[in-house]
Scaffold this motif. Structure first.
Motif, mmCIF file in Angstrom:
data_model
loop_
_atom_site.group_PDB
_atom_site.id
_atom_site.type_symbol
_atom_site.label_atom_id
_atom_site.label_comp_id
_atom_site.label_asym_id
_atom_site.label_seq_id
_atom_site.Cartn_x
_atom_site.Cartn_y
_atom_site.Cartn_z
ATOM 1 N N TYR A 42 5.143 -10.340 5.512
ATOM 2 C CA TYR A 42 5.967 -10.164 6.900
ATOM 3 C C TYR A 42 6.044 -8.519 7.081
ATOM 4 O O TYR A 42 6.485 -8.045 8.140
ATOM 5 C CB TYR A 42 6.984 -10.728 7.097
ATOM 6 C CG TYR A 42 6.924 -12.388 7.020
ATOM 7 C CD1 TYR A 42 6.729 -13.165 5.883
ATOM 8 C CD2 TYR A 42 6.576 -12.832 8.298
ATOM 9 C CE1 TYR A 42 6.464 -14.500 6.150
ATOM 10 C CE2 TYR A 42 6.279 -14.323 8.442
ATOM 11 C CZ TYR A 42 6.279 -14.962 7.207
ATOM 12 O OH TYR A 42 5.948 -16.496 7.375
ATOM 13 N N GLY A 43 5.565 -7.836 5.917
ATOM 14 C CA GLY A 43 5.835 -6.438 6.175
ATOM 15 C C GLY A 43 5.488 -5.769 4.755
ATOM 16 O O GLY A 43 5.862 -6.654 3.736
ATOM 17 N N LEU A 44 4.839 -4.790 4.529
ATOM 18 C CA LEU A 44 4.618 -4.222 3.108
ATOM 19 C C LEU A 44 4.837 -2.961 3.256
ATOM 20 O O LEU A 44 4.573 -1.988 3.818
ATOM 21 C CB LEU A 44 3.078 -4.388 2.923
ATOM 22 C CG LEU A 44 2.439 -4.426 1.587
ATOM 23 C CD1 LEU A 44 2.290 -2.918 1.084
ATOM 24 C CD2 LEU A 44 3.092 -5.136 0.484
ATOM 25 N N TYR A 45 5.788 -2.593 2.029
ATOM 26 C CA TYR A 45 6.131 -0.991 1.868
ATOM 27 C C TYR A 45 5.388 -0.468 0.609
ATOM 28 O O TYR A 45 5.056 -1.253 -0.296
ATOM 29 C CB TYR A 45 7.603 -1.110 1.712
ATOM 30 C CG TYR A 45 8.471 -1.397 2.879
ATOM 31 C CD1 TYR A 45 8.547 -2.736 3.150
ATOM 32 C CD2 TYR A 45 9.169 -0.211 3.432
ATOM 33 C CE1 TYR A 45 9.358 -3.056 4.259
ATOM 34 C CE2 TYR A 45 9.963 -0.793 4.465
ATOM 35 C CZ TYR A 45 9.924 -2.043 4.956
ATOM 36 O OH TYR A 45 10.897 -2.593 6.166
ATOM 37 N N TRP A 46 4.950 0.565 0.848
ATOM 38 C CA TRP A 46 4.478 1.528 -0.329
ATOM 39 C C TRP A 46 5.512 2.426 -0.537
ATOM 40 O O TRP A 46 5.900 3.313 0.303
ATOM 41 C CB TRP A 46 3.260 2.385 -0.186
ATOM 42 C CG TRP A 46 2.155 1.007 -0.078
ATOM 43 C CD1 TRP A 46 1.328 0.489 0.945
ATOM 44 C CD2 TRP A 46 1.464 0.660 -1.301
ATOM 45 N NE1 TRP A 46 0.344 -0.405 0.689
ATOM 46 C CE2 TRP A 46 0.524 -0.270 -1.029
ATOM 47 C CE3 TRP A 46 1.442 0.710 -2.497
ATOM 48 C CZ2 TRP A 46 -0.434 -1.005 -1.728
ATOM 49 C CZ3 TRP A 46 0.483 0.157 -3.554
ATOM 50 C CH2 TRP A 46 -0.456 -0.707 -3.144
ATOM 51 N N TYR A 47 5.874 2.549 -2.046
ATOM 52 C CA TYR A 47 6.690 3.662 -2.560
ATOM 53 C C TYR A 47 5.860 4.485 -3.745
ATOM 54 O O TYR A 47 5.122 3.890 -4.494
ATOM 55 C CB TYR A 47 8.144 3.174 -3.208
ATOM 56 C CG TYR A 47 9.172 2.617 -2.115
ATOM 57 C CD1 TYR A 47 8.946 1.284 -1.801
ATOM 58 C CD2 TYR A 47 10.092 3.317 -1.747
ATOM 59 C CE1 TYR A 47 9.793 0.826 -0.774
ATOM 60 C CE2 TYR A 47 11.039 2.867 -0.742
ATOM 61 C CZ TYR A 47 10.810 1.460 -0.319
ATOM 62 O OH TYR A 47 11.865 0.977 0.739
ATOM 63 N N LYS A 48 6.269 5.661 -4.002
ATOM 64 C CA LYS A 48 5.879 6.467 -5.222
ATOM 65 C C LYS A 48 7.008 6.609 -6.081
ATOM 66 O O LYS A 48 8.418 6.939 -5.486
ATOM 67 C CB LYS A 48 5.359 7.743 -4.544
ATOM 68 C CG LYS A 48 5.020 8.490 -5.841
ATOM 69 C CD LYS A 48 4.210 9.856 -5.289
ATOM 70 C CE LYS A 48 3.851 10.679 -6.478
ATOM 71 N NZ LYS A 48 3.300 11.986 -6.026
#
Lengths: 111, 114
Positions: free
Chosen positions: A30-36
């Motif tokens: 339902y929503g995808l986040y990318w973090y570093k």
């Protein structure tokens, strides 16, 4: 419960090479986040994808969301040492109130 | 604009000792989260606050962990007594609301229990 699987677990690339990291969900996204994340530091927000087929870019990093496959990919073009770190994908559960994360992909860039 | 602030950054304690972590969220963010991150894993939610109310603490080991968010701004996470297995990074994050908003993370506190 929703689970996110990232691949590869780690990779080493030569500076200037392209690379792709994948994130596959066990349930509908339902929503995808990318973090570093740099070692010993917090997570830095990169980008968020909500709609199937959506693609976003920031500098040399491009992320895509394929809802049909319940998968997202993160592509880095012409990698640099500054791209090194741990890349984590995160997704909200169906009720939108809890963010679950993958285990992360460790990226090393050789100069 | 200041980001999420956490302190201390590092903490080393003996087992059975108490320890506390502090977090100041981004100004205006009503929702605050505490996460636990073990080595080689992604963060796992411990507790979520909406203003001063803890609305999801299902993953918080309540026998030894406690948290508070007085006045709906700063928050403190406490462990008493600490065990060897509590060694990890404790991350605080905040968002404007809890409805699928982007969460912004602090630098974390790395806890080592000896």
């Amino acid at each position: 419960s929703q689970e996110l699987e990232q691949s590869p677990q780690s990779l080493i690339v030569q500076e200037g090479k392209n690379l792709t990291i994948n994130c596959t969900s066990s349930k509908t996204l339902y929503g995808l986040y990318w973090y570093k994340q740099k070692y010993g530091e917090g997570l830095i927000f990169l980008m968020m994808l909500q709609k199937g087929g959506e693609e976003k870019s920031h500098e040399k990093i491009t992320a895509k969301l394929d809802e049909k496959k319940q998968q997202s990919s993160l592509h880095i073009t012409a990698s640099q040492p500054s791209h090194a770190g741990i890349y984590l994908c995160g997704a909200y559960t169906e009720y939108g109130n809890k963010l679950v994360f993958g285990a992360g992909t460790i990226l090393r860039v050789k100069s | 604009e200041a980001g999420v602030v956490q302190s201390p950054r590092y903490k080393i304690i003996e087992k059975k000792q108490p320890v506390a972590f502090w977090c100041n969220p981004i100004s205006g963010h009503n929702t605050l989260y505490w996460y636990l991150q073990n080595l080689g894993q992604g963060p796992e939610l411990l507790i979520r606050y909406e203003n001063e109310e803890a609305v999801d603490d299902s993953q918080l080991p309540k026998d030894r962990f406690s948290a508070e968010r007085l006045k709906g701004v700063d928050s403190t996470l406490k462990i008493q007594p600490a065990e060897l297995g509590d060694s990890a990074v404790y991350l605080c994050a905040s968002s404007f609301s809890a409805e699928g908003d982007t969460q912004y993370f602090g630098p974390g506190t790395r806890l080592t229990v000896l």
